[in-house]
Design a protein around this motif. Structure first.
Motif, PDB file in Angstrom:
ATOM      1  N   SER A   1     -14.420  64.319 -56.046  1.00 20.23           N
ATOM      2  CA  SER A   1     -15.292  64.006 -55.022  1.00 20.23           C
ATOM      3  C   SER A   1     -14.604  64.119 -53.685  1.00 20.23           C
ATOM      4  O   SER A   1     -15.529  64.179 -52.490  1.00 20.23           O
ATOM      5  CB  SER A   1     -16.121  62.617 -55.071  1.00 20.23           C
ATOM      6  N   GLY A   2     -13.308  64.142 -53.708  1.00 18.88           N
ATOM      7  CA  GLY A   2     -12.565  64.259 -52.290  1.00 18.88           C
ATOM      8  C   GLY A   2     -12.200  62.914 -51.691  1.00 18.88           C
ATOM      9  O   GLY A   2     -11.645  63.005 -50.971  1.00 18.88           O
ATOM     10  N   VAL A   3     -12.536  61.776 -52.492  1.00 19.52           N
ATOM     11  CA  VAL A   3     -12.424  60.721 -51.928  1.00 19.52           C
ATOM     12  C   VAL A   3     -11.561  59.894 -53.189  1.00 19.52           C
ATOM     13  O   VAL A   3     -11.813  59.799 -54.079  1.00 19.52           O
ATOM     14  CB  VAL A   3     -13.570  59.725 -51.474  1.00 19.52           C
TER      15      VAL A   3
ATOM     16  N   TYR B   1      -8.571  69.630 -52.348  1.00 18.82           N
ATOM     17  CA  TYR B   1      -7.219  69.678 -51.516  1.00 18.82           C
ATOM     18  C   TYR B   1      -6.261  69.224 -52.160  1.00 18.82           C
ATOM     19  O   TYR B   1      -5.008  69.317 -51.907  1.00 18.82           O
ATOM     20  CB  TYR B   1      -7.498  69.154 -50.106  1.00 18.82           C
TER      21      TYR B   1
ATOM     22  N   PRO C   1     -23.649  75.344 -39.838  1.00 19.67           N
ATOM     23  CA  PRO C   1     -23.422  74.349 -40.930  1.00 19.67           C
ATOM     24  C   PRO C   1     -24.820  73.543 -41.349  1.00 19.67           C
ATOM     25  O   PRO C   1     -24.718  72.195 -41.191  1.00 19.67           O
ATOM     26  CB  PRO C   1     -22.299  73.657 -40.565  1.00 19.67           C
TER      27      PRO C   1
ATOM     28  N   GLN D   1     -24.406  70.621 -43.836  1.00 18.58           N
ATOM     29  CA  GLN D   1     -23.517  69.593 -43.536  1.00 18.58           C
ATOM     30  C   GLN D   1     -24.328  68.513 -42.490  1.00 18.58           C
ATOM     31  O   GLN D   1     -24.364  67.402 -42.693  1.00 18.58           O
ATOM     32  CB  GLN D   1     -22.269  70.279 -42.963  1.00 18.58           C
TER      33      GLN D   1
ATOM     34  N   LEU E   1     -25.456  64.629 -43.317  1.00 20.77           N
ATOM     35  CA  LEU E   1     -25.348  63.853 -42.388  1.00 20.77           C
ATOM     36  C   LEU E   1     -26.544  62.786 -42.191  1.00 20.77           C
ATOM     37  O   LEU E   1     -26.741  61.656 -42.118  1.00 20.77           O
ATOM     38  CB  LEU E   1     -24.726  64.153 -41.076  1.00 20.77           C
TER      39      LEU E   1
ATOM     40  N   TYR F   1     -10.438  72.137 -42.152  1.00 20.79           N
ATOM     41  CA  TYR F   1     -11.903  71.729 -42.048  1.00 20.79           C
ATOM     42  C   TYR F   1     -12.693  72.808 -41.139  1.00 20.79           C
ATOM     43  O   TYR F   1     -11.868  73.158 -40.100  1.00 20.79           O
ATOM     44  CB  TYR F   1     -11.735  70.569 -41.466  1.00 20.79           C
TER      45      TYR F   1
ATOM     46  N   GLY G   1     -16.037  73.391 -39.868  1.00 26.85           N
ATOM     47  CA  GLY G   1     -17.512  72.879 -39.506  1.00 26.85           C
ATOM     48  C   GLY G   1     -17.595  72.107 -38.554  1.00 26.85           C
ATOM     49  O   GLY G   1     -16.749  72.306 -37.321  1.00 26.85           O
TER      50      GLY G   1
ATOM     51  N   ALA H   1     -19.808  63.956 -39.263  1.00 24.65           N
ATOM     52  CA  ALA H   1     -19.889  64.953 -39.932  1.00 24.65           C
ATOM     53  C   ALA H   1     -18.415  65.298 -40.754  1.00 24.65           C
ATOM     54  O   ALA H   1     -18.778  65.663 -41.902  1.00 24.65           O
ATOM     55  CB  ALA H   1     -20.284  66.268 -39.301  1.00 24.65           C
ATOM     56  N   MET H   2     -17.244  65.070 -40.212  1.00 27.32           N
ATOM     57  CA  MET H   2     -16.277  65.462 -40.653  1.00 27.32           C
ATOM     58  C   MET H   2     -16.012  64.494 -41.992  1.00 27.32           C
ATOM     59  O   MET H   2     -15.570  64.902 -43.111  1.00 27.32           O
ATOM     60  CB  MET H   2     -15.013  65.251 -39.856  1.00 27.32           C
ATOM     61  N   ASP H   3     -16.386  63.280 -41.794  1.00 22.60           N
ATOM     62  CA  ASP H   3     -16.212  62.247 -42.777  1.00 22.60           C
ATOM     63  C   ASP H   3     -16.823  62.568 -44.203  1.00 22.60           C
ATOM     64  O   ASP H   3     -16.464  62.119 -45.111  1.00 22.60           O
ATOM     65  CB  ASP H   3     -16.828  60.820 -42.044  1.00 22.60           C
ATOM     66  N   LEU H   4     -17.976  63.112 -43.830  1.00 21.00           N
ATOM     67  CA  LEU H   4     -18.645  63.661 -45.277  1.00 21.00           C
ATOM     68  C   LEU H   4     -17.851  64.544 -46.098  1.00 21.00           C
ATOM     69  O   LEU H   4     -18.093  64.813 -47.277  1.00 21.00           O
ATOM     70  CB  LEU H   4     -19.955  64.432 -44.768  1.00 21.00           C
ATOM     71  N   VAL H   5     -17.026  65.470 -45.549  1.00 25.45           N
ATOM     72  CA  VAL H   5     -16.487  66.479 -46.044  1.00 25.45           C
ATOM     73  C   VAL H   5     -15.059  65.963 -46.578  1.00 25.45           C
ATOM     74  O   VAL H   5     -14.101  65.952 -45.755  1.00 25.45           O
ATOM     75  CB  VAL H   5     -16.264  67.799 -45.367  1.00 25.45           C
ATOM     76  N   SER H   6     -14.926  65.101 -47.712  1.00 24.33           N
ATOM     77  CA  SER H   6     -13.852  64.725 -48.333  1.00 24.33           C
ATOM     78  C   SER H   6     -12.993  63.832 -47.366  1.00 24.33           C
ATOM     79  O   SER H   6     -11.800  63.766 -47.102  1.00 24.33           O
ATOM     80  CB  SER H   6     -12.892  65.858 -48.745  1.00 24.33           C
TER      81      SER H   6
END
Lengths: 443, 268
Positions: free
Chosen positions: A92-94, A338, A421, A424, A428, B119, B121, B127-132
């Motif tokens: 999930s990236g986290v 990543y 984007p 994205q 949000l 990154y 975007g 918005a950055m926080d949403l992408v991993s």
């Protein structure tokens, strides 16, 4: 022979790129040295670990139990010793909590007793699906037994099986349809009995003629199972699109397929149900397509849950020098990775390694007001408006324009000539709107 | 002559009638407004920044007069404004101190490790926080997208080349919009006289934080040991309890990553 193709309004047709792996048989990957089992492999509450550091586990043993109604237990995919329970890389990236197990190749197996589903009632079958830890393999990883137990008062008359596999590159459902056709049909019959559904439709896109032919032949003996040929278009396999194409019913915004009397299941999920009921094997493996121009030897792989991406990549000959992007899942909805220490999960469907030639490093330019995003949105939303409202912080307006209806298929961003984007921003917006909605509910 | 008299009488009569109607309307249709509201409104800065939590200065004034907001509620006007409001309202202003945002992360691109992936975007923290969780390895630190800079109504924030925001104290009014905009709650509002801060929010285990950021609090608890409750450890992070804090008890020079600092000491 001309045949009218079933489809929905909107959508896109990206390059299919299935040729890397569509003719490769599913291969079982050898056991890794260690597996890393995330405690949260499904939507809902994470499971609670039942083992401790040093515990000896058998293959198929329950190592984490479901917590709450929407949750799912987790079984050990290997025999071995628990090394530790800690937090680390996740698809999930986290970072999330996982159980690390050192594999003992000579260890024991404890699978469940097979269930004679023909002579048992619904409850027994659903219970088995629940204890086997089966989750939807279409992407969202929703616990399957929850879908099969609709609230009282709802009549379900269609089971739709998603064989569309509309994501480019991925071929795992296609290979499963070809290699395990009769198991698939039996899995579908089990699901039909469990949910008490009289009819089933298997929707397959027309770019998979072999699968259509094989599945149709195998389903001949069962008139209640139909095969529907769908137009090759993205996102044909999205739940609401598939229901519309297959049954002509429209799921209203904010409603579930249950509300129009339909349950949707994935090909992989149906086979997991077959394995759990007929063979007693819990959900401990995942079939994934490892593909793209950036991987040395693309493969369709049967992988143990908890195998690290690095091991999968190594087994496929490693990354080519031109590899630039690694995605878990398909190119449209997958998550870029990543950290190759992230482990494979129950709902993993693919690992896509894109080379520089396959990537468009886009530079965002102002919106042209061309309306292409509006044209392709399968849910009839206004992506450009939603993105703008989110950028301006007007979340109440975004809510009114239906931002929460978006399923993040990415068709709008794919089409956008200005490379905005959109998804994205909309993601949000969805997040902020759901915060507002929660606050409204609690006050 | 007669014509003149008729004209004067008519116009005068009409004038009387309308004046009477207006006088009547003023009495009958008048909207009661507390005169205090406009008096309070006059001493407010008039920036309508929303820092007080109300929809602009007039709304704040209304709420002060109605007793729903504190006289010290305007963070922008500072103590001067608060005491004027207090005089109008006839209460004591309890000496409001100027508030200032403190950015509690020092992990810029030079200090913090970045992910193996870039990154690509929108440049917005949320918005950055949403992408991993952005492109730094740390999930607690500054994302560097500048949501705080965009939120500041007074241009008092800038983004440095190290992707960390900086407050221009001369321009800052302490409205707190930056702190609200930060998705990671790194920006905190503090009285300007406060000197001691832990410039880190990471709750990662010591091994991880050591590996991913040179400026991270690694949870060694050296600062907490002799502080008599002034610094407490919470999930591998030193947290200051300002009520009990005695700065002379904190061994600032012993902090291995220099993440707890007294800001009057020049920061390198």
């Amino acid at each position: 022979m001309f045949q009218k193709l079933l489809t929905f309004v909107g959508g896109i047709h990206p390059g299919e790129n299935k040729n890397f792996t569509e003719n490769l048989e599913i291969e079982e990957m050898p056991l890794p040295k260690s597996v890393y089992i995330p405690l949260s492999q499904h939507i809902g509450k994470p499971a609670t670990a039942l083992v401790k550091k040093g515990s000896i586990v058998k293959e198929g043993e329950v190592i984490a139990t479901a917590e709450g109604f929407i949750s799912s237990p987790i079984h050990s995919p290997v025999a071995g010793t628990v090394l530790k329970i800690t937090t680390g890389a996740n698809l999930s990236g986290v970072p999330k909590e996982y159980i690390e197990i050192q594999v003992n190749p000579e260890g024991e197996k404890v699978f469940m007793e097979p269930v004679d589903w023909q002579n048992n009632d619904k409850k027994t079958i659903i219970n088995r699906i629940k204890e086997a830890g089966i989750v939807g393999q279409g992407g969202a990883a929703f616990p399957t037994f929850v879908k099969l137990s609709p609230p009282p008062g709802k009549t379900i008359d269609y089971l739709v099986i998603n064989g569309a596999e509309c994501e480019p590159y991925l071929t795992r459902d296609y290979r499963l349809m070809l290699e395990r056709t009769s198991d698939l049909i039996e899995g579908i019959r089990i699901l039909m009995k469990a949910a008490g559904v009289p009819k089933a439709i298997i929707g397959i896109e027309n770019n998979k003629p072999l699968a259509i032919q094989k599945v149709t032949e195998a389903a001949k003996a069962y008139p209640e199972i139909q095969v529907a040929t769908l137009k090759t278009k993205y996102p044909q396999g999205a739940e609401k699109m598939l229901i519309f194409a297959g049954t002509g019913r429209k799921v209203p915004p904010g409603k579930l397929p249950l509300d129009v009397g339909v349950i949707v299941q994935n090909i992989g999920t149906s086979l997991s149900v077959y394995d759990a009921v007929v063979k007693g094997i819990p959900s401990i493996t995942s079939v994934m397509t490892v593909t793209g121009k950036g991987i040395t030897t693309p493969k369709n792989l049967l992988v143990r849950v908890g195998t690290q991406l690095a091991e999968v990549i190594n087994y496929c000959g490693g990354l080519k020098p031109e590899a630039v992007k690694v995605i878990s899942g398909g190119p449209m909805m997958g998550i870029a990775q990543y950290d190759f220490n992230a482990p494979v999960m129950k709902a993993s469907s693919g690992l896509l390694v894109l080379a520089s030639s396959e990537i468009n490093e886009a530079v965002e330019t102002p919106c042209l007001r061309c309306g292409k995003c509006v044209e392709v949105c399968p849910l009839n939303l206004l992506p450009t408006r939603l993105a703008k409202l989110t950028q301006m912080g007007k979340f109440e307006d975004a809510e009114e324009y239906g931002v929460t209806v978006c399923m993040e298929c990415g068709s709008c961003a794919y089409e956008c000539p200005a490379n905005i984007p959109l998804v994205q921003w909309i993601k949000l917006g969805k997040k902020e709107v759901s915060k507002i909605q929660r606050a409204r509910k609690s006050s | 002559m007669e014509t003149f008299l008729i004209a004067i009488a008519t116009m005068g009569g009409l004038g009387f009638i309308f004046a009477g109607a207006l006088a009547l309307a003023d009495k009958k249709l008048s909207v009661e407004e507390n005169p205090l509201i406009s008096r309070v409104n006059e001493v407010l800065p008039g920036a309508n920044c929303g820092g007080c939590g109300f929809a602009g200065c007039y709304d704040f004034a209304t709420n002060v007069v109605e007793g729903k907001a504190k006289v010290t509620g305007c963070p922008v006007g500072g103590s001067e404004c608060a005491s004027s409001v207090a005089t109008i309202m006839g209460v004591d202003s309890d000496g409001l101190e100027r508030m200032i945002p403190r950015i509690l992360c020092l992990g810029g691109y030079t200090e913090a490790a970045q992910k193996m992936a870039g990154y690509n975007g929108p440049l917005s923290c949320s918005a950055m926080d949403l992408v991993s969780g952005g492109d730094k390895m740390c999930f607690y630190g500054c994302l560097g997208g500048g949501d705080c800079v965009a939120a500041c109504p007074f241009n008092a924030m800038i983004m440095t080349s190290n992707a960390l925001p900086e407050v221009i104290e001369d321009l800052c009014t302490g409205c707190g919009m930056c702190a609200k905009a930060c998705p990671r709650d790194i920006i905190e509002m503090h009285p300007i006289s406060r000197e001691v801060f832990v410039f880190c929010k990471s709750q990662d285990d010591p091994k991880t934080s050591k590996a991913i950021c040179a400026a991270a609090c690694i949870g060694c608890s050296i600062c907490a040991r002799k502080s008599d409750g002034g610094v407490v450890m919470n999930n591998n992070l030193a947290v200051i309890n300002y009520e009990l804090l005695e700065p002379e008890k904190i061994p600032f020079d012993k902090c291995p990553t220099n993440s707890i600092r007294k800001i009057s000491i020049p920061v390198n």
